[in-house]
Structures are given as structure tokens and as C-alpha cells.
Design a protein around this motif. Structure first.
Motif, mmCIF file in Angstrom:
data_model
loop_
_atom_site.group_PDB
_atom_site.id
_atom_site.type_symbol
_atom_site.label_atom_id
_atom_site.label_comp_id
_atom_site.label_asym_id
_atom_site.label_seq_id
_atom_site.Cartn_x
_atom_site.Cartn_y
_atom_site.Cartn_z
ATOM 1 N N SER A 107 0.834 -1.204 0.000
ATOM 2 C CA SER A 107 0.000 0.000 0.000
ATOM 3 C C SER A 107 0.869 1.255 0.000
ATOM 4 O O SER A 107 2.046 1.229 0.378
ATOM 5 C CB SER A 107 -0.928 0.005 1.213
ATOM 6 N N THR A 108 0.273 2.372 -0.435
ATOM 7 C CA THR A 108 0.983 3.649 -0.464
ATOM 8 C C THR A 108 1.217 4.142 0.959
ATOM 9 O O THR A 108 0.288 4.107 1.787
ATOM 10 C CB THR A 108 0.168 4.695 -1.238
ATOM 11 N N PRO A 109 2.445 4.571 1.297
ATOM 12 C CA PRO A 109 2.702 5.091 2.647
ATOM 13 C C PRO A 109 1.711 6.189 3.024
ATOM 14 O O PRO A 109 1.529 7.148 2.278
ATOM 15 C CB PRO A 109 4.132 5.618 2.553
ATOM 16 N N SER A 110 1.075 6.046 4.190
ATOM 17 C CA SER A 110 0.036 6.981 4.626
ATOM 18 C C SER A 110 0.434 7.784 5.855
ATOM 19 O O SER A 110 -0.183 8.805 6.152
ATOM 20 C CB SER A 110 -1.254 6.213 4.937
ATOM 21 N N GLY A 111 1.423 7.302 6.599
ATOM 22 C CA GLY A 111 1.791 7.965 7.843
ATOM 23 C C GLY A 111 1.031 7.447 9.041
ATOM 24 O O GLY A 111 1.233 7.921 10.164
ATOM 25 N N THR A 112 0.155 6.439 8.869
ATOM 26 C CA THR A 112 -0.605 5.835 9.962
ATOM 27 C C THR A 112 -0.200 4.372 10.111
ATOM 28 O O THR A 112 -0.257 3.594 9.146
ATOM 29 C CB THR A 112 -2.120 5.922 9.700
ATOM 30 N N PHE A 113 0.219 3.993 11.308
ATOM 31 C CA PHE A 113 0.702 2.638 11.580
ATOM 32 C C PHE A 113 -0.508 1.746 11.859
ATOM 33 O O PHE A 113 -1.014 1.675 12.974
ATOM 34 C CB PHE A 113 1.641 2.659 12.790
ATOM 35 N N GLY A 114 -0.978 1.038 10.794
ATOM 36 C CA GLY A 114 -2.132 0.162 10.922
ATOM 37 C C GLY A 114 -1.751 -1.298 10.908
ATOM 38 O O GLY A 114 -0.576 -1.667 11.024
ATOM 39 N N THR A 115 -2.749 -2.149 10.729
ATOM 40 C CA THR A 115 -2.509 -3.592 10.787
ATOM 41 C C THR A 115 -1.632 -4.070 9.623
ATOM 42 O O THR A 115 -0.810 -4.975 9.799
ATOM 43 C CB THR A 115 -3.849 -4.347 10.757
ATOM 44 N N ALA A 116 -1.799 -3.463 8.435
ATOM 45 C CA ALA A 116 -0.967 -3.865 7.291
ATOM 46 C C ALA A 116 0.492 -3.530 7.555
ATOM 47 O O ALA A 116 1.401 -4.310 7.225
ATOM 48 C CB ALA A 116 -1.454 -3.179 6.016
ATOM 49 N N THR A 117 0.718 -2.357 8.175
ATOM 50 C CA THR A 117 2.099 -1.963 8.491
ATOM 51 C C THR A 117 2.679 -2.891 9.544
ATOM 52 O O THR A 117 3.850 -3.306 9.447
ATOM 53 C CB THR A 117 2.137 -0.511 8.987
ATOM 54 N N GLU A 118 1.888 -3.261 10.538
ATOM 55 C CA GLU A 118 2.384 -4.160 11.580
ATOM 56 C C GLU A 118 2.762 -5.515 10.995
ATOM 57 O O GLU A 118 3.811 -6.098 11.338
ATOM 58 C CB GLU A 118 1.330 -4.350 12.675
ATOM 59 N N SER A 119 1.930 -6.048 10.104
ATOM 60 C CA SER A 119 2.240 -7.329 9.464
ATOM 61 C C SER A 119 3.526 -7.220 8.643
ATOM 62 O O SER A 119 4.353 -8.144 8.634
ATOM 63 C CB SER A 119 1.076 -7.764 8.569
ATOM 64 N N ALA A 120 3.680 -6.082 7.945
ATOM 65 C CA ALA A 120 4.889 -5.884 7.141
ATOM 66 C C ALA A 120 6.121 -5.792 8.032
ATOM 67 O O ALA A 120 7.188 -6.332 7.697
ATOM 68 C CB ALA A 120 4.746 -4.628 6.296
ATOM 69 N N VAL A 121 6.013 -5.127 9.170
ATOM 70 C CA VAL A 121 7.137 -5.020 10.105
ATOM 71 C C VAL A 121 7.540 -6.399 10.609
ATOM 72 O O VAL A 121 8.733 -6.734 10.678
ATOM 73 C CB VAL A 121 6.786 -4.090 11.282
ATOM 74 N N ARG A 122 6.547 -7.226 10.944
ATOM 75 C CA ARG A 122 6.848 -8.577 11.438
ATOM 76 C C ARG A 122 7.593 -9.389 10.369
ATOM 77 O O ARG A 122 8.574 -10.079 10.656
ATOM 78 C CB ARG A 122 5.561 -9.276 11.840
ATOM 79 N N ALA A 123 7.133 -9.290 9.138
ATOM 80 C CA ALA A 123 7.795 -10.033 8.056
ATOM 81 C C ALA A 123 9.224 -9.542 7.850
ATOM 82 O O ALA A 123 10.151 -10.341 7.627
ATOM 83 C CB ALA A 123 6.980 -9.891 6.771
ATOM 84 N N TRP A 124 9.398 -8.232 7.920
ATOM 85 C CA TRP A 124 10.743 -7.646 7.765
ATOM 86 C C TRP A 124 11.652 -8.078 8.905
ATOM 87 O O TRP A 124 12.819 -8.459 8.689
ATOM 88 C CB TRP A 124 10.605 -6.118 7.707
ATOM 89 N N GLN A 125 11.130 -8.064 10.133
ATOM 90 C CA GLN A 125 11.943 -8.474 11.285
ATOM 91 C C GLN A 125 12.335 -9.941 11.169
ATOM 92 O O GLN A 125 13.477 -10.319 11.473
ATOM 93 C CB GLN A 125 11.164 -8.217 12.582
ATOM 94 N N ARG A 126 11.390 -10.761 10.756
ATOM 95 C CA ARG A 126 11.661 -12.197 10.618
ATOM 96 C C ARG A 126 12.774 -12.429 9.592
ATOM 97 O O ARG A 126 13.706 -13.214 9.823
ATOM 98 C CB ARG A 126 10.375 -12.913 10.208
ATOM 99 N N ALA A 127 12.716 -11.720 8.472
ATOM 100 C CA ALA A 127 13.728 -11.880 7.423
ATOM 101 C C ALA A 127 15.077 -11.313 7.848
ATOM 102 O O ALA A 127 16.130 -11.761 7.363
ATOM 103 C CB ALA A 127 13.258 -11.212 6.138
ATOM 104 N N SER A 128 15.066 -10.319 8.738
ATOM 105 C CA SER A 128 16.307 -9.655 9.159
ATOM 106 C C SER A 128 16.975 -10.358 10.328
ATOM 107 O O SER A 128 18.071 -9.952 10.748
ATOM 108 C CB SER A 128 16.007 -8.198 9.545
#
Length: 322
Positions: A107-128
Motif C-alpha cells: 500500500s501507499t505510505p500513509s503515515g498511519t501505523f495500521g494492521t498492514a504496516t504491523e504485518s509488514a514489520v513482522r515479516a521484515w523483522q523475521r527476514a532480518s
């Protein structure tokens, strides 16, 4: 009184030659720092992950603090807080851009930390390889304004160093090194405007040109160089030959008489007519018009003569008969 025999005219056979003249000076090449970014993590530096002068992109890890990687991301606002669900702001938008760049958020960056952003953060952390929490602690991100960028870690980022928020961490370097020559007023007098310069280091030579002059210390002037065609002096070879640790000294030759090849004659053989035209005289007595292309050290490269032409050296003949 004894009559002296007439001196035989001195002749010269035109041959192919080359003239060139230059002055050697010192030059300096340096990757200038265009921006600085500060660390936001607290702890001990346990790893340095980039070499000086490396080009980094969004999401690359720069160093580790307490074994946790610090990632670079694009943005003007520093990470001043933990980022988690419900947060709103430019720092959230910058995090979302990182997740988009790395392929974790569509999704386009909106500046609001929602559920999609949280899921993306988890995936990024897992890969990192960091603990998957969905929260980005303060200090995990180091924002710089533009990426990709060439960077050099600050001197404080060394294994074992203690870090606290606000410490200078990253120097963002210019796209190419700056080449300069600093000359005294006396040396500057010997340098033509827009002079051509050959810059050498490590067995490699580049063609450059004086682009501008800048006032320096009293009695000194700094000459800024650019590539001979207006681009970078070192082009694609900058990474190989110019280190990013600080100023690097090089050899610079200012070309006063450019390298020119062609029919070469002694300057003493060239005369001027009543109209200011230049000529030499061949052994048959014919005046042969010439154009001087370059001259140095009593020799001249000319246009208008063929290799093998025999000419008279009037200056030498007059000296012998005198």
C-alpha cells in the motif's frame, strides 16, 4: 685585410616531432561530506557492517548495537520514538516507505501505523533475523534524506564503542570526489585560464581542466578541477583509486603547451613577412608559408611543410657569418 670565405648556409631537414610543456604541482582529491546522520540506539557497538565509501540503499544494515542491526532508511525526520500500531507521523511514513522499498508493504505510505504496516514489520523483522514483535524500537532505524547514497561511518562507530542517542553516526558523501590544487600567487601566474591538467595517482592518469578559482589563505588560490569533458575527473575509476578516509594527495601537471605532433622545425628558421605572415625558406630560396601549431624549447610544430623538406636556418647562418 684578409677576405673571409662566405659561410655556407645551414640547412635543416624537416622531420616529424612532438612538443609539449607543463608544470608539475600537487593536487588533492577528497570525498566531501554533504550530510550527517545521528545514531538513536543505546549500547555497545558489536559490529561494523559497511566499508567506508560503500553505496547503501533503503533497508541495508550499517552496524550492530548490542548485536541488534541498525538499518538505513530514507527520510528527513530522525527516529525519535518506538514505532508501533496506532502511531501517526512522518516517521511512520518513512518506515512505510522502507517496507515498500523492501517489498513487505504494497500500500501507499500513509503515515498511519495500521494492521498492514504491523504485518509488514513482522515479516521484515523475521527476514532480518531480529525478534519478531511488530514494533520498531527507537534506534533500529537511521534516516538519511536520499538513498541510495555513498556513506562512511563516523569515527565513533567502532567495535566496542559505547553509543548513546545523538552521537554522529554516518557521513553521507558526495557522488564524486572533489579535485583541487592550491597554488601561491607566483605559481598561479604560470597557469593559463581554463588550463588543461593531467592528474595522476597509482599509475593512473586522468585528463582534467581548471573549472573555477577560489580564494584561500593570503597569497594562495584554490583551483577546482573538473573532468576534461565536464564530468567527474576520475569517472568510473573513482572507487578504485580515491579512498574515502580523507584528503588524498596526487600529482597534477598543468599543460602550458598541449602535446602536438607534426612537422617540426627550429624556431630560428621561422620568419615573418611585411604583412605578419610566417614563412620558412627552403634550399631553393622559395619562401614557404607556415602556421605554427605549437612551440617550446626552440622547436615548433608547423602546418604547411612536408616531412623531408630541406629549409635554411637563417638564425644559425647569421651567427656563423657574424
Amino acid at each position: 685585410m684578409v677576405d673571409l670565405p662566405d659561410a655556407e648556409p645551414v640547412t635543416y631537414t624537416v622531420d616529424k616531432g612532438r612538443v609539449e610543456r607543463g608544470f608539475d604541482f600537487g593536487a588533492t582529491a577528497e570525498w566531501q561530506v554533504v550530510r550527517r546522520a545521528t545514531n538513536a540506539a543505546s549500547g555497545t557497538v558489536t559490529g561494523v557492517l559497511v566499508r567506508p565509501g560503500s553505496s547503501v540503499r533503503s533497508g541495508d544494515a550499517l552496524y550492530r548495537v548490542d548485536e541488534r542491526p541498525v538499518f538505513v532508511a530514507s527520510g528527513a525526520v530522525p527516529q525519535y520514538r518506538d514505532l508501533s500500531a496506532g502511531d501517526v507521523g512522518q516517521d511512520v511514513r518513512q518506515l512505510q516507505q522502507l517496507l515498500t522499498d523492501r517489498g513487505y508493504l504494497s500500500s501507499t505510505p500513509s503515515g498511519t501505523f495500521g494492521t498492514a504496516t504491523e504485518s509488514a514489520v513482522r515479516a521484515w523483522q523475521r527476514a532480518s533475523g531480529v525478534r519478531e514483535t511488530g514494533v520498531v524500537p527507537r534506534g533500529d532505524l537511521l534516516f538519511v534524506e536520499r538513498l541510495p547514497a555513498r556513506v562512511r561511518l563516523a569515527g565513533s562507530i567502532t567495535v566496542g564503542a559505547q553509543l548513546s542517542p545523538g552521537a554522529e553516526a554516518v557521513h553521507v558523501l558526495a557522488a564524486s570526489p572533489r579535485f583541487t590544487m592550491t597554488l601561491s600567487d607566483e605559481q598561479l601566474d604560470s597557469v593559463p585560464p581554463n588550463a588543461r591538467v593531467r592528474v595522476s595517482t597509482g599509475g593512473q592518469t586522468w585528463k582534467a581542466q581548471v573549472a573555477s578559482l577560489q580564494a584561500g589563505e593570503p597569497g594562495e588560490t584554490t583551483l577546482v578541477l573538473r573532468g576534461a569533458r565536464g564530468g567527474e575527473v576520475c569517472g568510473a575509476q573513482c572507487d578504485r583509486y580515491i579512498g574515502t578516509h580523507g584528503p588524498q594527495r596526487l600529482r597534477a601537471t598543468v599543460v602550458v603547451v598541449p602535446r602536438t605532433s607534426g612537422p617540426m622545425v627550429p624556431a630560428a628558421a621561422i620568419q615573418s613577412d611585411v604583412n605578419g605572415g610566417l614563412f620558412v625558406t627552403d634550399t631553393s630560396g622559395e619562401q614557404r608559408p607556415v602556421e605554427v601549431l605549437a612551440a617550446d624549447g626552440g622547436q615548433a610544430i608547423v602546418d604547411g611543410l612536408e616531412i623531408g623538406t630541406e629549409i635554411l636556418l637563417f638564425g644559425q647562418a647569421e651567427a656563423q657569418s657574424g
